[in-house]
Design a protein around this motif. Sequence first.
Motif, PDB file in Angstrom:
ATOM      1  N   VAL A 250       0.876  -1.135  -0.045  1.00  0.00           N
ATOM      2  CA  VAL A 250       0.036   0.037  -0.102  1.00  0.00           C
ATOM      3  C   VAL A 250       0.799   1.281  -0.061  1.00  0.00           C
ATOM      4  N   VAL A 251       0.674   2.010  -1.023  1.00  0.00           N
ATOM      5  CA  VAL A 251       1.402   3.309  -1.166  1.00  0.00           C
ATOM      6  C   VAL A 251       0.496   4.575  -0.630  1.00  0.00           C
ATOM      7  N   LEU A 252       0.981   5.537   0.298  1.00  0.00           N
ATOM      8  CA  LEU A 252      -0.083   6.540   0.547  1.00  0.00           C
ATOM      9  C   LEU A 252       0.865   8.027   0.473  1.00  0.00           C
ATOM     10  N   PRO A 253       0.152   8.957   0.691  1.00  0.00           N
ATOM     11  CA  PRO A 253       0.701  10.472   0.032  1.00  0.00           C
ATOM     12  C   PRO A 253       1.841  10.784   1.152  1.00  0.00           C
ATOM     13  N   ASP A 254       1.691  10.738   2.449  1.00  0.00           N
ATOM     14  CA  ASP A 254       2.576  11.214   3.383  1.00  0.00           C
ATOM     15  C   ASP A 254       2.786  10.544   4.585  1.00  0.00           C
ATOM     16  N   GLY A 255       3.559  10.791   5.589  1.00  0.00           N
ATOM     17  CA  GLY A 255       3.764   9.960   6.849  1.00  0.00           C
ATOM     18  C   GLY A 255       2.533  10.120   7.740  1.00  0.00           C
ATOM     19  N   ARG A 256       1.414  11.088   7.753  1.00  0.00           N
ATOM     20  CA  ARG A 256       0.541  11.080   8.543  1.00  0.00           C
ATOM     21  C   ARG A 256      -0.417   9.980   8.218  1.00  0.00           C
ATOM     22  N   ALA A 257      -0.756   9.892   6.924  1.00  0.00           N
ATOM     23  CA  ALA A 257      -1.462   8.803   6.473  1.00  0.00           C
ATOM     24  C   ALA A 257      -0.862   7.388   6.561  1.00  0.00           C
ATOM     25  N   VAL A 258       0.344   7.313   6.486  1.00  0.00           N
ATOM     26  CA  VAL A 258       0.947   6.144   6.782  1.00  0.00           C
ATOM     27  C   VAL A 258       0.839   5.744   8.282  1.00  0.00           C
ATOM     28  N   ALA A 259       1.034   6.735   9.132  1.00  0.00           N
ATOM     29  CA  ALA A 259       0.893   6.566  10.467  1.00  0.00           C
ATOM     30  C   ALA A 259      -0.446   5.924  10.817  1.00  0.00           C
ATOM     31  N   ARG A 260      -1.641   6.454  10.115  1.00  0.00           N
ATOM     32  CA  ARG A 260      -2.989   6.110  10.573  1.00  0.00           C
ATOM     33  C   ARG A 260      -3.218   4.546   9.788  1.00  0.00           C
ATOM     34  N   LEU A 261      -2.770   4.284   8.819  1.00  0.00           N
ATOM     35  CA  LEU A 261      -2.760   2.948   8.379  1.00  0.00           C
ATOM     36  C   LEU A 261      -2.072   1.961   9.413  1.00  0.00           C
ATOM     37  N   ASP A 262      -0.722   2.372   9.745  1.00  0.00           N
ATOM     38  CA  ASP A 262      -0.070   1.574  10.584  1.00  0.00           C
ATOM     39  C   ASP A 262      -0.762   1.162  11.822  1.00  0.00           C
ATOM     40  N   ALA A 263      -1.302   2.196  12.474  1.00  0.00           N
ATOM     41  CA  ALA A 263      -2.035   1.973  13.565  1.00  0.00           C
ATOM     42  C   ALA A 263      -3.423   1.067  13.221  1.00  0.00           C
ATOM     43  N   ALA A 264      -3.730   1.161  12.137  1.00  0.00           N
ATOM     44  CA  ALA A 264      -5.080   0.095  11.706  1.00  0.00           C
ATOM     45  C   ALA A 264      -4.720  -1.236  11.449  1.00  0.00           C
ATOM     46  N   LEU A 265      -3.407  -1.344  10.719  1.00  0.00           N
ATOM     47  CA  LEU A 265      -3.103  -2.569  10.455  1.00  0.00           C
ATOM     48  C   LEU A 265      -2.755  -3.355  11.979  1.00  0.00           C
ATOM     49  N   THR A 266      -2.072  -2.912  12.715  1.00  0.00           N
ATOM     50  CA  THR A 266      -1.807  -3.512  13.847  1.00  0.00           C
ATOM     51  C   THR A 266      -3.060  -3.847  14.859  1.00  0.00           C
ATOM     52  N   ASP A 267      -3.964  -3.054  14.659  1.00  0.00           N
ATOM     53  CA  ASP A 267      -5.275  -3.454  15.496  1.00  0.00           C
ATOM     54  C   ASP A 267      -5.902  -4.701  14.567  1.00  0.00           C
ATOM     55  N   VAL A 268      -5.759  -4.580  13.414  1.00  0.00           N
ATOM     56  CA  VAL A 268      -6.375  -5.788  12.683  1.00  0.00           C
ATOM     57  C   VAL A 268      -5.498  -7.152  12.447  1.00  0.00           C
ATOM     58  N   LEU A 269      -4.184  -6.768  12.464  1.00  0.00           N
ATOM     59  CA  LEU A 269      -3.224  -7.967  12.144  1.00  0.00           C
ATOM     60  C   LEU A 269      -2.422  -8.353  13.247  1.00  0.00           C
ATOM     61  N   GLY A 270      -2.280  -7.214  14.395  1.00  0.00           N
ATOM     62  CA  GLY A 270      -1.123  -7.727  15.362  1.00  0.00           C
ATOM     63  C   GLY A 270       0.111  -7.048  14.869  1.00  0.00           C
ATOM     64  N   GLU A 271       1.004  -7.349  15.811  1.00  0.00           N
ATOM     65  CA  GLU A 271       2.453  -6.781  15.691  1.00  0.00           C
ATOM     66  C   GLU A 271       3.233  -7.815  14.911  1.00  0.00           C
ATOM     67  N   GLY A 272       4.154  -7.137  14.349  1.00  0.00           N
ATOM     68  CA  GLY A 272       5.023  -7.869  13.231  1.00  0.00           C
ATOM     69  C   GLY A 272       4.481  -8.496  12.037  1.00  0.00           C
ATOM     70  N   ARG A 273       3.570  -8.205  11.532  1.00  0.00           N
ATOM     71  CA  ARG A 273       3.134  -8.689  10.316  1.00  0.00           C
ATOM     72  C   ARG A 273       3.174  -7.881   9.145  1.00  0.00           C
ATOM     73  N   HIS A 274       3.745  -6.496   9.068  1.00  0.00           N
ATOM     74  CA  HIS A 274       3.968  -5.537   8.126  1.00  0.00           C
ATOM     75  C   HIS A 274       5.036  -4.628   8.513  1.00  0.00           C
ATOM     76  N   ALA A 275       5.527  -4.208   7.321  1.00  0.00           N
ATOM     77  CA  ALA A 275       6.776  -3.284   7.424  1.00  0.00           C
ATOM     78  C   ALA A 275       6.417  -1.623   6.766  1.00  0.00           C
ATOM     79  N   VAL A 276       7.061  -0.963   7.494  1.00  0.00           N
ATOM     80  CA  VAL A 276       6.842   0.426   7.044  1.00  0.00           C
ATOM     81  C   VAL A 276       8.039   1.235   6.663  1.00  0.00           C
ATOM     82  N   LEU A 277       7.890   1.677   5.037  1.00  0.00           N
ATOM     83  CA  LEU A 277       8.992   2.244   4.454  1.00  0.00           C
ATOM     84  C   LEU A 277       8.593   3.676   4.087  1.00  0.00           C
TER      85      LEU A 277
END
Length: 727
Positions: A250-277
């Motif tokens: 998933v590609v997003l426009p800025d760091g704020r949007a990345v942070a929101r999806l990061d938090a949502a993915l952690t809630d849905v998947l748990g820790e350690g299942r995704h990387a942030v670049l």
Amino acid sequence: MGFGKNAGVSSENEQTGGGAQGAPPEQLALIRESVRKAAVPRAKPRTWRGAALAPKLPVARVLVDKGVLHLDRYFDYAVPEELDADAQPGVRVRVRFGAGRGRVRDGRREGGGLIDGFLVERRAESDYSGPLAALAQVVSPEPVLGEELLGLARAVADRYAGSLADVLQLAVPPRNARAERRASPDPLPPPPAPAAGSWERYAHGPAFLAALASGGTPRAVWNALPGPGWAEELARAVAAALASGRGALVVLPDGRAVARLDAALTDVLGEGRHAVLTADAGPEKRYGQWLAVRRGSVRAVIGTRAAMFAPVRDLGLVALWDDGDDSHSEQHAPQPHAREVLLLRAAQDRCAFLLGGWSCTVEAAQLVERGWAKPLVAGREQLRAAAPLVRTVGDEDLARDEAARAARLPTLAWQAVRDGLRHGPVLVQVPRRGYVPRMACAVCRAPARCRHCSGPLEGQEAGAASRCGWCGREEAGWHCPECGSFRLRAQVVGARRTAEELGRAFPAVPVRTSGREHVLDTVPGAPALVVSTPGAEPVAEGGYAAALLLDGWAMLGRPDLRAGEDALRRWIAAAALVRPQSAGGTVVVVAEPTLRPVQALVRWDPVGHAVRELGERAELGFPPVSRMAAVSGPAEAVAEFLGAVELPGEAEVLGPVPLPVTAVGRARRPGAPPPGEQWERALVRVPPGRGAALTSALKAAQAARMARGGANGATRVWVRVDPPDIG
């Protein structure tokens, strides 16, 4: 509508996106030399020192890190026996590369300095019959350039008339030895398929998730409902792809949007299942995350445009949020757009594709119109339940409004602020940052310019003299050269000036600003005025009670093909943060209500606006229906380039026309003239289906120009494919 494994039809990207594995390297400016060598029988590789060679596959085909088009091909080197084990395809190497125009012979001579490169292939013999220079060093045995990434990079280079080396600089992050030595964790098993959740608000949302979870490849353009739910919905789409045993990007426009999806993915998947670049991460952290993805330890990646080339294993889904944001357009050569890169990936990897946003671009509408992707939208009942009430203030309203003539805010906007502050924060969107970015004569409205450099005058805080926006000189005694008046007025009032005025009007209410210098991520749900420039709007806890969209004419009046589309996108992005109409949410836009983007905002119909824009561009031959390239540089250089390039027969050259002179002291954008220089720009347009022929011709002409005059001379002409800023 269904989302099966092969939903949709082929696109131009699938048909013309090139870079097939194993294609012969381009010879470009060395055609005569290549023809001469082709008649010479092949010889076993040998080095000029006679060193012992690797017993098997003693030839290494190397891509050198030279981002010049006439060297955009592979070079053969001998593999010494001591480097045999480490010199595997995909590793970083160092080689000696010849210097001096006319003396380069495929890097096969003793002279030349060391240069970095990638080992692409090991071979038993070389096409070159003379002695081969040996690999100087294997920088690291870590294979960082796989076949899929190499094929994607070649396709992007061809798509944008660029060099493969330049694309790989964007695709492969710089090496960090400590991160490379660190072992990556073992991959986790696939998670269970997620529940549909808020995807049920969309007519075909559950079917889309089900197709992903079952291993299908659905392709959709998603018009997201207003509100904060988009992050959770994207997270569930990623979880569905992972549940099928595949990866997701998933590609997003800025760091704020990345942070929101990061938090949502952690809630849905748990820790350690995704990387942030992201580009903001430190070199060790970014490279470590990238290596974990390449090694297969992590199957899901999110990030800004720096992540669009992430080497995800078994890619099952590529997704892009808010493709109209200009942050998705890379500023380094060859300046690819994240949307086009992900389209190439979807075609190359045969994976699912999701293009989402609150608004809709013309390019997204074209994907649906061609049948390549399916629309993923909510019904009108769901939209009315989620959207705020939108009201307009036009020129006639302002003329009749005493308050609007005496102050910046008309009565309707003033009332919306007052009522909204009783229930929560109020967002005020201002098109420009600063105090008063542009000044004009109060009598004849002629732009006020500096007497020294002709730059635009900018207003300062109360009591301070105006200042030039180019040279910085203050202008205390200005008078209008057109009518002689000494009075100035604001053309567009900036965010700081707006915050100052609102602070005086509502003295008991805190005023916060968010813009380029300081961007707020969130604000509390308590009553406050939040003044923001477009794209910097913070999220309010519980949503904003109201929003004012000021100076709409400033965005609609830009001399740009995308002015209306971009204004609507920015308005909708701000309005999507406001509470629903049922909760009292109100948006007031100060713009002429009869204009198409304003009407689309009132109806909350960005898709309809994009479809109509696409139809008009098709009639006029404008992008994205046609393919276009911009050629800019000094007048004589542009004329020489256009005279030399062998364009397709259907190509149409528009211009050249003068470009605005770049302000002294301002950062130079790629393709913009150096400060103080006068450049010209020509646009080259071809009909649908001829984009590959256009880019091939432009690339060949630029390569020939570089080969004749060297890289320094060739940089005087800039070539950009699909420029986003067509006036």
